[in-house]
Write a protein that holds these residues in place. Structure first.
Motif, PDB file in Angstrom:
ATOM      1  N   LYS A 179      -5.795  15.820   3.243  1.00  0.00           N
ATOM      2  CA  LYS A 179      -6.438  14.635   3.813  1.00  0.00           C
ATOM      3  C   LYS A 179      -7.136  13.856   2.699  1.00  0.00           C
ATOM      4  O   LYS A 179      -8.323  14.070   2.433  1.00  0.00           O
ATOM      5  N   PRO A 180      -6.406  12.966   2.032  1.00  0.00           N
ATOM      6  CA  PRO A 180      -7.053  12.151   1.002  1.00  0.00           C
ATOM      7  C   PRO A 180      -8.241  11.392   1.580  1.00  0.00           C
ATOM      8  O   PRO A 180      -8.235  10.989   2.752  1.00  0.00           O
ATOM      9  N   ASN A 181      -9.255  11.195   0.760  1.00  0.00           N
ATOM     10  CA  ASN A 181     -10.470  10.529   1.234  1.00  0.00           C
ATOM     11  C   ASN A 181     -10.263   9.051   1.514  1.00  0.00           C
ATOM     12  O   ASN A 181     -11.009   8.446   2.281  1.00  0.00           O
ATOM     13  N   GLN A 182      -9.246   8.459   0.880  1.00  0.00           N
ATOM     14  CA  GLN A 182      -8.943   7.047   1.070  1.00  0.00           C
ATOM     15  C   GLN A 182      -7.440   6.856   1.127  1.00  0.00           C
ATOM     16  O   GLN A 182      -6.684   7.770   0.811  1.00  0.00           O
ATOM     17  N   ASP A 183      -7.013   5.644   1.534  1.00  0.00           N
ATOM     18  CA  ASP A 183      -5.593   5.330   1.483  1.00  0.00           C
ATOM     19  C   ASP A 183      -5.063   5.530   0.057  1.00  0.00           C
ATOM     20  O   ASP A 183      -5.792   5.346  -0.918  1.00  0.00           O
ATOM     21  N   VAL A 184      -3.798   5.883  -0.031  1.00  0.00           N
ATOM     22  CA  VAL A 184      -3.155   6.028  -1.332  1.00  0.00           C
ATOM     23  C   VAL A 184      -2.881   4.637  -1.904  1.00  0.00           C
ATOM     24  O   VAL A 184      -2.388   3.743  -1.206  1.00  0.00           O
ATOM     25  N   ILE A 185      -3.220   4.435  -3.183  1.00  0.00           N
ATOM     26  CA  ILE A 185      -2.893   3.191  -3.877  1.00  0.00           C
ATOM     27  C   ILE A 185      -1.485   3.327  -4.442  1.00  0.00           C
ATOM     28  O   ILE A 185      -1.179   4.311  -5.136  1.00  0.00           O
ATOM     29  N   CYS A 186      -0.631   2.366  -4.140  1.00  0.00           N
ATOM     30  CA  CYS A 186       0.767   2.445  -4.562  1.00  0.00           C
ATOM     31  C   CYS A 186       1.158   1.242  -5.411  1.00  0.00           C
ATOM     32  O   CYS A 186       0.628   0.137  -5.226  1.00  0.00           O
ATOM     33  N   LEU A 187       2.092   1.479  -6.314  1.00  0.00           N
ATOM     34  CA  LEU A 187       2.685   0.394  -7.075  1.00  0.00           C
ATOM     35  C   LEU A 187       4.093   0.139  -6.560  1.00  0.00           C
ATOM     36  O   LEU A 187       4.869   1.081  -6.365  1.00  0.00           O
TER      37      LEU A 187
ATOM     38  N   GLU B  29      11.651 -10.297 -14.926  1.00  0.00           N
ATOM     39  CA  GLU B  29      10.312 -10.144 -15.484  1.00  0.00           C
ATOM     40  C   GLU B  29       9.350  -9.653 -14.409  1.00  0.00           C
ATOM     41  O   GLU B  29       9.499  -9.955 -13.225  1.00  0.00           O
ATOM     42  N   ARG B  30       8.352  -8.894 -14.853  1.00  0.00           N
ATOM     43  CA  ARG B  30       7.255  -8.493 -13.995  1.00  0.00           C
ATOM     44  C   ARG B  30       5.980  -8.725 -14.785  1.00  0.00           C
ATOM     45  O   ARG B  30       5.594  -7.903 -15.608  1.00  0.00           O
ATOM     46  N   SER B  31       5.343  -9.865 -14.570  1.00  0.00           N
ATOM     47  CA  SER B  31       4.149 -10.218 -15.345  1.00  0.00           C
ATOM     48  C   SER B  31       2.925  -9.447 -14.888  1.00  0.00           C
ATOM     49  O   SER B  31       2.021  -9.176 -15.685  1.00  0.00           O
ATOM     50  N   TYR B  32       2.897  -9.116 -13.602  1.00  0.00           N
ATOM     51  CA  TYR B  32       1.743  -8.421 -13.039  1.00  0.00           C
ATOM     52  C   TYR B  32       2.229  -7.308 -12.102  1.00  0.00           C
ATOM     53  O   TYR B  32       3.283  -7.431 -11.480  1.00  0.00           O
ATOM     54  N   PRO B  33       1.458  -6.241 -11.975  1.00  0.00           N
ATOM     55  CA  PRO B  33       1.831  -5.167 -11.044  1.00  0.00           C
ATOM     56  C   PRO B  33       1.749  -5.636  -9.594  1.00  0.00           C
ATOM     57  O   PRO B  33       1.008  -6.572  -9.280  1.00  0.00           O
ATOM     58  N   ILE B  34       2.506  -4.975  -8.751  1.00  0.00           N
ATOM     59  CA  ILE B  34       2.403  -5.164  -7.304  1.00  0.00           C
ATOM     60  C   ILE B  34       1.680  -3.942  -6.748  1.00  0.00           C
ATOM     61  O   ILE B  34       2.135  -2.817  -6.913  1.00  0.00           O
ATOM     62  N   TYR B  35       0.543  -4.153  -6.109  1.00  0.00           N
ATOM     63  CA  TYR B  35      -0.222  -3.062  -5.511  1.00  0.00           C
ATOM     64  C   TYR B  35      -0.179  -3.172  -3.991  1.00  0.00           C
ATOM     65  O   TYR B  35      -0.198  -4.269  -3.430  1.00  0.00           O
ATOM     66  N   PHE B  36      -0.127  -2.031  -3.342  1.00  0.00           N
ATOM     67  CA  PHE B  36      -0.287  -1.982  -1.887  1.00  0.00           C
ATOM     68  C   PHE B  36      -0.874  -0.624  -1.547  1.00  0.00           C
ATOM     69  O   PHE B  36      -1.000   0.249  -2.420  1.00  0.00           O
ATOM     70  N   SER B  37      -1.280  -0.451  -0.305  1.00  0.00           N
ATOM     71  CA  SER B  37      -1.843   0.844   0.079  1.00  0.00           C
ATOM     72  C   SER B  37      -0.974   1.490   1.153  1.00  0.00           C
ATOM     73  O   SER B  37      -0.261   0.813   1.895  1.00  0.00           O
ATOM     74  N   LYS B  38      -1.062   2.801   1.200  1.00  0.00           N
ATOM     75  CA  LYS B  38      -0.288   3.600   2.152  1.00  0.00           C
ATOM     76  C   LYS B  38      -1.287   4.418   2.959  1.00  0.00           C
ATOM     77  O   LYS B  38      -1.991   5.275   2.403  1.00  0.00           O
ATOM     78  N   ARG B  39      -1.379   4.138   4.226  1.00  0.00           N
ATOM     79  CA  ARG B  39      -2.320   4.853   5.069  1.00  0.00           C
ATOM     80  C   ARG B  39      -1.822   6.282   5.298  1.00  0.00           C
ATOM     81  O   ARG B  39      -0.628   6.512   5.473  1.00  0.00           O
ATOM     82  N   VAL B  40      -2.744   7.227   5.278  1.00  0.00           N
ATOM     83  CA  VAL B  40      -2.352   8.618   5.519  1.00  0.00           C
ATOM     84  C   VAL B  40      -3.443   9.331   6.309  1.00  0.00           C
ATOM     85  O   VAL B  40      -4.579   9.410   5.876  1.00  0.00           O
TER      86      VAL B  40
END
Length: 300
Positions: free
Chosen positions: A83-91, A113-124
Motif C-alpha cells: 500500500k504505497p502512501n501516495q499515488d505512483v508517479i509515472c513517466l 523529439e521529447r523536450s520535456y518529460p510526460i508525468y502522470f499518476s497511477k492510483r493504487v
C-alpha cells in the motif's frame, strides 16, 4: 540487499534475502520492529542496514534467527510496498522506440523529439505481488496491455535536490507492470482512469537496494507473454534519466520517503504490434529486470 514483503496466516512482514538467494530472514527475527516496508524505508538507520548486510552474509545464523527463516520457494510473496502512501508517479513515453510505436497506434505524426518529460499518476489501493492474478475488467476493457518498467523508491524526503545529488535519495529499485486499458486511456484523452483500475499495479518481486546497483542503472529490461519475448531493451535507453526526474520534480514538490516513480516502458507493448496483441484471461505476463528479478502474473 533484496527486501521482500511476505504474508503468512496472521500478517505481512518484511524479510531480507540471504546471499544464498534461497533463504529469507524476517527482519523481526533480527530484532527490528519496523511493521512494514513503508516504515522500514522511512525509519531504518545506517546501523540497521549494516547489521542486515552482515546477517545475510553469514553461513550460520543464531538458532533463534534460523528457526524463523523461510525458504524463498515456499514464501507467499506480496508486492514489496503493498500500500504505497501516495499515488505512483509515472513517466510516459520515456523510451524513444516506445514513443514511435505509441504515435503509430494513435495515427499521429512523431517529430522525434521529447523536450520535456510526460508525468502522470497511477492510483493504487493495493499493489499486487508476483504470482497474483491481474483482473481483466472485461466488462469495461477490450484492449488490455502490459508495460514493464523500472521503478525508483525514494529513501528520504527530497525537496529542491541538485541533479548531482539525486542518487543520494534513492532507496532502491523494483519492477512494476504498468497495466493499461487502452480503450479507456484513449476515450478519456488522459491516462489516469485507464491505468488505475483495481489490480493494475503488479509490483515486485522485491526491492533491490541502491547499493547493489551502479548509478545510473544500466539494466536489461524485458517482458514476455506466454513465453514470447515482447519487450527487450535497457534502462540506459531512458530519454529522461532518474537524476533528471528527481531533480525536476523536487524543484516544486516534496518527494516523500517511500515515493514510487515508474520510469516508463520500452517498445514492444501490445499496442505496438500490427494488429495489436492485447492480453486475455489465461495469459501469463513476465516482466524481468536484471539484478531485481521476475514479476510474473496471470490475467483472469
Amino acid at each position: 540487499m533484496k527486501l521482500f514483503t511476505i504474508r503468512n496466516e496472521k500478517e505481512e512482514f518484511v524479510a531480507v534475502l540471504k546471499k544464498d538467494q534461497k533463504t529469507l530472514i524476517p527482519i523481526s527475527a533480527l530484532g527490528l520492529s519496523h511493521k512494514d516496508m513503508n516504515q522500514f524505508i522511512t525509519d531504518a538507520t545506517e546501523d540497521e542496514f549494516s547489521m542486515l548486510k552482515e546477517s545475510i552474509s553469514l553461513d550460520f545464523l543464531p538458532e533463534n534467527v534460523s528457526e524463523n527463516c523461510i525458504a524463498l520457494s515456499d514464501a507467499a510473496i506480496c508486492a514489496p510496498i503493498p500500500k504505497p502512501n501516495q499515488d505512483v508517479i509515472c513517466l510516459g513515453i520515456n523510451y524513444m522506440a516506445h514513443a514511435e510505436e505509441s504515435a503509430r497506434y494513435k495515427a499521429e505524426a512523431f517529430g522525434g523529439e521529447r523536450s520535456y518529460p510526460i508525468y502522470f499518476s497511477k492510483r493504487v489501493n493495493q499493489a499486487i505481488g508476483t504470482e497474483c492474478a491481474i483482473s481483466s475488467h472485461s466488462s469495461i476493457v477490450d484492449s488490455l496491455d502490459y508495460e514493464a518498467e523500472l521503478s525508483v523508491i525514494i529513501g528520504k524526503n527530497a525537496f529542491q535536490i541538485k541533479k548531482e545529488d539525486a542518487y543520494d535519495y534513492v532507496f532502491g529499485y523494483t519492477i512494476i507492470n504498468d497495466v493499461s486499458a487502452r480503450n479507456l486511456q484513449t476515450r478519456h484523452k488522459q491516462w489516469y482512469f485507464g491505468k488505475s483500475l483495481d489490480g493494475f499495479l503488479p509490483m515486485g518481486p522485491c526491492i533491490t537496494t541502491s547499493d547493489e546497483i551502479i548509478s545510473p542503472p544500466n539494466l536489461k529490461i524485458c517482458s514476455r507473454v506466454n513465453g514470447e519475448l515482447r519487450q527487450n531493451s535497457s534502462t540506459a535507453a531512458l530519454i529522461f534519466d532518474i537524476a533528471y526526474v528527481i531533480h525536476e520534480l523536487s524543484q516544486g514538490m516534496t518527494l516523500k520517503a517511500g515515493t514510487v516513480i515508474a520510469m516508463g516502458t520500452p517498445a514492444g507493448v501490445g499496442m505496438g504490434f500490427q494488429p495489436p496483441k492485447w492480453l486475455h484471461p489465461g495469459d501469463v505476463v513476465e516482466c524481468e529486470i536484471e539484478k531485481i528479478g521476475i514479476l510474473k502474473n496471470t490475467i483472469k
